[in-house]
Design a protein around this motif. Structure first.
Motif: not given
Length: 283
Positions: A92-97, A208-216, A177-183
């Protein structure tokens, strides 16, 4: 040196008896006595004190003992490296997105080609949760971003750079202002973004606030926000915003390969060594 002679020699050292060593290696006592005479002759040094009531080694025998153990261990490792057909099971290998594009492309493909009977179970999660999975034993090996949780004694697999990103050909980074997306507002990426924007004296708004790399990635790919991510996680149509665009890199971080120490297997050892070697070669 003949490895059979070294095996017999170590059996004698461990049992402290020619008779017991003969039983262990499956030879007669006279046969192993002849083996030790051959070994002493090849080295030109006596290994045992003759005429003593108890089995004693000379200083040369003591010196050879540590060398013999290392030689046989190296031989066993070399044989195992070529005996890939017997290496099977699940690891089992764990990998951050963040690092999935870097790790899942060439690296894992080369491992599965080398060990076709092995199965890699991937767990994609953030470093902080992967640290807990390692402690629980639900993950065998995991890439952990330094600073994203306690690390043990894992070696640095590679280093990666946090950079600003936007959509290819987009002009969004010129907006004010600069529009940003954050975790989220407390993660490492966001804190670095806020600090850099303050130093750049750039106003911004979080769109945008997204708790996933896919969303960002989706927010950046759609052209509604700029963000920050690891350079290795950039995929088209996302592009890095450079100093030419007014956005210098944010930080460089070491990524360690950690393992669950309460679990051991040949497959874990092979995958760990394979990953570290390949990343070393690509540095």
């Amino acid at each position: 040196m003949n490895t059979d002679l070294l095996k017999t020699f170590l059996a004698i050292c461990e049992t402290k008896s020619f008779t017991a060593a003969a039983d262990r290696v499956g030879r007669t006592q006279s046969a192993i006595s002849l083996q030790m005479q051959r070994l002493e002759l090849s080295l030109g040094r006596p290994l045992f004190v003759r005429g003593s009531g108890t089995l004693e080694m000379t200083e040369h025998g003591v010196l050879l003992q540590s060398h013999a153990a290392r030689i046989l261990e190296s031989v066993a490792d070399a044989k195992a490296a070529f005996d890939v057909g017997k290496v099977d099971g699940v690891v089992v290998l764990g990998v951050p997105e963040d690092y999935a594009p870097k790790i899942l492309a060439d690296v894992l493909r080369s491992f599965t080609e080398l060990y076709p009977a092995a199965t890699i179970n991937l767990v994609l999660d953030e470093s902080r949760r992967l640290v807990r999975h390692l402690a629980e034993g639900s993950v065998d090996l995991a890439f952990i971003t330094e600073g994203e949780g306690p690390v043990a004694d894992g070696r640095v697999a590679f280093r990666d750079q946090i950079v600003w990103v936007g959509r290819e050909g987009g002009e969004l980074h010129h907006k004010d202002p600069l529009p940003i997306a954050i975790w989220d507002e407390n993660d490492g990426y966001s804190s670095r973004m806020f600090k850099a924007l303050a130093e750049m004296q750039r106003s911004y708004r979080t769109v945008v606030i997204s708790r996933s790399m896919t969303g960002l990635r989706g927010a950046v790919q759609s052209g509604i926000a700029v963000s920050a991510m690891m350079r290795s996680s950039i995929v088209p149509p996302i592009q890095e915003l450079t100093e030419f665009d007014g956005f210098p890199p944010l930080d460089e971080l070491p990524i360690r390969l950690e393992r669950a120490h309460q679990k051991k297997s040949t497959l874990m050892d092979r995958l760990e060594a394979h990953l570290l070697l390949l990343f070393k070669q690509t540095d």
